[in-house]
Write a protein that holds these residues in place. Sequence first.
Motif, PDB file in Angstrom:
ATOM      1  N   LEU A  29       9.515  -5.431   9.928  1.00  0.00           N
ATOM      2  CA  LEU A  29       8.798  -4.174   9.691  1.00  0.00           C
ATOM      3  C   LEU A  29       7.363  -4.432   9.256  1.00  0.00           C
ATOM      4  N   GLY A  30       7.165  -5.475   8.449  1.00  0.00           N
ATOM      5  CA  GLY A  30       5.850  -5.752   7.883  1.00  0.00           C
ATOM      6  C   GLY A  30       5.598  -4.887   6.667  1.00  0.00           C
ATOM      7  N   ASP A  31       4.958  -5.453   5.638  1.00  0.00           N
ATOM      8  CA  ASP A  31       4.668  -4.675   4.437  1.00  0.00           C
ATOM      9  C   ASP A  31       3.731  -3.516   4.726  1.00  0.00           C
ATOM     10  N   VAL A  60       8.809  11.344   6.304  1.00  0.00           N
ATOM     11  CA  VAL A  60      10.141  11.763   5.875  1.00  0.00           C
ATOM     12  C   VAL A  60      11.112  10.620   6.149  1.00  0.00           C
ATOM     13  N   GLY A  61      11.883  10.237   5.136  1.00  0.00           N
ATOM     14  CA  GLY A  61      12.729   9.057   5.267  1.00  0.00           C
ATOM     15  C   GLY A  61      11.872   7.806   5.244  1.00  0.00           C
ATOM     16  N   SER A  62      11.047   7.681   4.221  1.00  0.00           N
ATOM     17  CA  SER A  62      10.005   6.650   4.213  1.00  0.00           C
ATOM     18  C   SER A  62      10.503   5.271   3.829  1.00  0.00           C
ATOM     19  N   GLY A  63      11.715   5.160   3.247  1.00  0.00           N
ATOM     20  CA  GLY A  63      12.180   3.847   2.827  1.00  0.00           C
ATOM     21  C   GLY A  63      11.216   3.228   1.831  1.00  0.00           C
ATOM     22  N   ALA A  64      10.774   2.010   2.107  1.00  0.00           N
ATOM     23  CA  ALA A  64       9.813   1.324   1.242  1.00  0.00           C
ATOM     24  C   ALA A  64       8.371   1.613   1.613  1.00  0.00           C
ATOM     25  N   GLY A  65       8.153   2.569   2.511  1.00  0.00           N
ATOM     26  CA  GLY A  65       6.801   3.049   2.781  1.00  0.00           C
ATOM     27  C   GLY A  65       5.961   2.173   3.677  1.00  0.00           C
ATOM     28  N   GLN A  66       6.594   1.305   4.470  1.00  0.00           N
ATOM     29  CA  GLN A  66       5.802   0.398   5.301  1.00  0.00           C
ATOM     30  C   GLN A  66       4.885   1.157   6.261  1.00  0.00           C
ATOM     31  N   CYS A  67       5.428   2.169   6.917  1.00  0.00           N
ATOM     32  CA  CYS A  67       4.621   2.919   7.890  1.00  0.00           C
ATOM     33  C   CYS A  67       3.502   3.687   7.201  1.00  0.00           C
ATOM     34  N   SER A  68       3.811   4.316   6.076  1.00  0.00           N
ATOM     35  CA  SER A  68       2.784   5.058   5.340  1.00  0.00           C
ATOM     36  C   SER A  68       1.697   4.128   4.816  1.00  0.00           C
ATOM     37  N   ARG A  69       2.099   2.926   4.431  1.00  0.00           N
ATOM     38  CA  ARG A  69       1.114   1.952   3.948  1.00  0.00           C
ATOM     39  C   ARG A  69       0.165   1.563   5.080  1.00  0.00           C
ATOM     40  N   TRP A  70       0.686   1.438   6.289  1.00  0.00           N
ATOM     41  CA  TRP A  70      -0.145   1.161   7.473  1.00  0.00           C
ATOM     42  C   TRP A  70      -1.169   2.283   7.651  1.00  0.00           C
ATOM     43  N   SER A  84      16.807   7.791  -1.071  1.00  0.00           N
ATOM     44  CA  SER A  84      17.307   6.609  -1.765  1.00  0.00           C
ATOM     45  C   SER A  84      16.349   6.146  -2.861  1.00  0.00           C
ATOM     46  N   HIS A  85      16.833   6.163  -4.087  1.00  0.00           N
ATOM     47  CA  HIS A  85      16.034   5.690  -5.212  1.00  0.00           C
ATOM     48  C   HIS A  85      15.706   4.200  -5.064  1.00  0.00           C
ATOM     49  N   ARG A  86      16.669   3.428  -4.588  1.00  0.00           N
ATOM     50  CA  ARG A  86      16.449   1.987  -4.478  1.00  0.00           C
ATOM     51  C   ARG A  86      15.407   1.657  -3.406  1.00  0.00           C
ATOM     52  N   GLN A  87      15.394   2.395  -2.319  1.00  0.00           N
ATOM     53  CA  GLN A  87      14.357   2.170  -1.310  1.00  0.00           C
ATOM     54  C   GLN A  87      12.974   2.455  -1.884  1.00  0.00           C
ATOM     55  N   LEU A  88      12.870   3.508  -2.679  1.00  0.00           N
ATOM     56  CA  LEU A  88      11.579   3.827  -3.282  1.00  0.00           C
ATOM     57  C   LEU A  88      11.152   2.757  -4.285  1.00  0.00           C
ATOM     58  N   GLN A  89      12.117   2.139  -4.967  1.00  0.00           N
ATOM     59  CA  GLN A  89      11.786   1.022  -5.853  1.00  0.00           C
ATOM     60  C   GLN A  89      11.196  -0.147  -5.065  1.00  0.00           C
ATOM     61  N   HIS A  90      11.736  -0.417  -3.888  1.00  0.00           N
ATOM     62  CA  HIS A  90      11.144  -1.449  -3.038  1.00  0.00           C
ATOM     63  C   HIS A  90       9.725  -1.064  -2.637  1.00  0.00           C
ATOM     64  N   LEU A  92       7.584   0.564  -4.500  1.00  0.00           N
ATOM     65  CA  LEU A  92       6.728   0.227  -5.637  1.00  0.00           C
ATOM     66  C   LEU A  92       6.435  -1.270  -5.672  1.00  0.00           C
ATOM     67  N   ARG A  93       7.449  -2.081  -5.351  1.00  0.00           N
ATOM     68  CA  ARG A  93       7.245  -3.534  -5.327  1.00  0.00           C
ATOM     69  C   ARG A  93       6.187  -3.915  -4.295  1.00  0.00           C
ATOM     70  N   ILE A  94       6.288  -3.331  -3.097  1.00  0.00           N
ATOM     71  CA  ILE A  94       5.336  -3.689  -2.041  1.00  0.00           C
ATOM     72  C   ILE A  94       3.956  -3.114  -2.338  1.00  0.00           C
ATOM     73  N   ASP A  95       3.896  -1.937  -2.979  1.00  0.00           N
ATOM     74  CA  ASP A  95       2.601  -1.414  -3.432  1.00  0.00           C
ATOM     75  C   ASP A  95       1.881  -2.449  -4.283  1.00  0.00           C
ATOM     76  N   ALA A  96       2.618  -3.012  -5.250  1.00  0.00           N
ATOM     77  CA  ALA A  96       2.014  -3.979  -6.168  1.00  0.00           C
ATOM     78  C   ALA A  96       1.613  -5.260  -5.452  1.00  0.00           C
ATOM     79  N   GLU A  97       2.425  -5.693  -4.498  1.00  0.00           N
ATOM     80  CA  GLU A  97       2.149  -6.944  -3.788  1.00  0.00           C
ATOM     81  C   GLU A  97       0.962  -6.822  -2.843  1.00  0.00           C
ATOM     82  N   THR A  98       0.780  -5.652  -2.237  1.00  0.00           N
ATOM     83  CA  THR A  98      -0.274  -5.486  -1.232  1.00  0.00           C
ATOM     84  C   THR A  98      -1.539  -4.844  -1.779  1.00  0.00           C
TER      85      THR A  98
END
Length: 264
Positions: A29-31, A60-70, A84-90, A92-98
């Motif tokens: 997917l890519g971050d 809608v159905g953003s998961g870890a937000g990879q597409c929105s981050r693009w 999914s709360h856990r997907q949204l936590q991921h 936040l992790r990728i937000d911080a990393e990128t």
Amino acid sequence: MDEDESRRANGPDWDRYADEYQSTHGAFLGDMGFVWGPEGLTESDAGLLGSVEGRDVLEVGSGAGQCSRWINARGGRAVGLDLSHRQLQHGLRIDAETGVEVPSVRGTATHLPFAAASFDIVFCSFGALQFVHDIAAAIDETARVLRPGGRFVFSITHPTRWMFPDDPSEGGLVAAQSYWDRLPYVEVDDDTDEVTYVEHHRTLGDWVGLLSAAGFALTDLVEPEWPEGHDRVWGGWSSVRGRLTPGTAILGADLLAGGARARR
């Protein structure tokens, strides 16, 4: 399976699966990547959203937000929504990393927590729509939050796949049930009898009718071909099946000014 039952099953299921999903598919997917499906068609190549610079965008159905981050890395203003709360936590992790943040909320496609006419684009890349029972309500909600002339694009498992077993081998090429059978696919825990997963099926004709009824004009139906040399297996997707039959459908539509059912 009604909307509440579907939601109670699928939210916890995605919470349980999120770590494995991101570990298995995160690199593909890519971050900050935008992939429409297992075939690997990217938005950079497809161009289905149009220009995103300066646009307000909802995933809608953003998961870890990879597409929105693009999108945000290209000057858009994308926000994410996922059950999914856990997907949204991921996310936040990728937000911080990128260093590229995607503002996100936990919610459902049938009750979008946004004001009317808030967005220029709404999209869903293999996200929520197949798990929604009250799909007409979800599409009405999309129309409500879009501005007149706004763009709606979503990818789903190609509806013809409903006829075949979810098997990446040759066994998945033999039709086993009716394309017009709209009973949902349901998984139940053997020990508790608890419903743990629900997926709903609509035909291509169903999707066209739903979009039209909500005031959308269909502009695109993309069925990505399996790329030569692409050897990735993702669930029921594989080169064995992908060379012969479509696995993904991407539908794009524009909201007609004054045409949305939700505005009447």
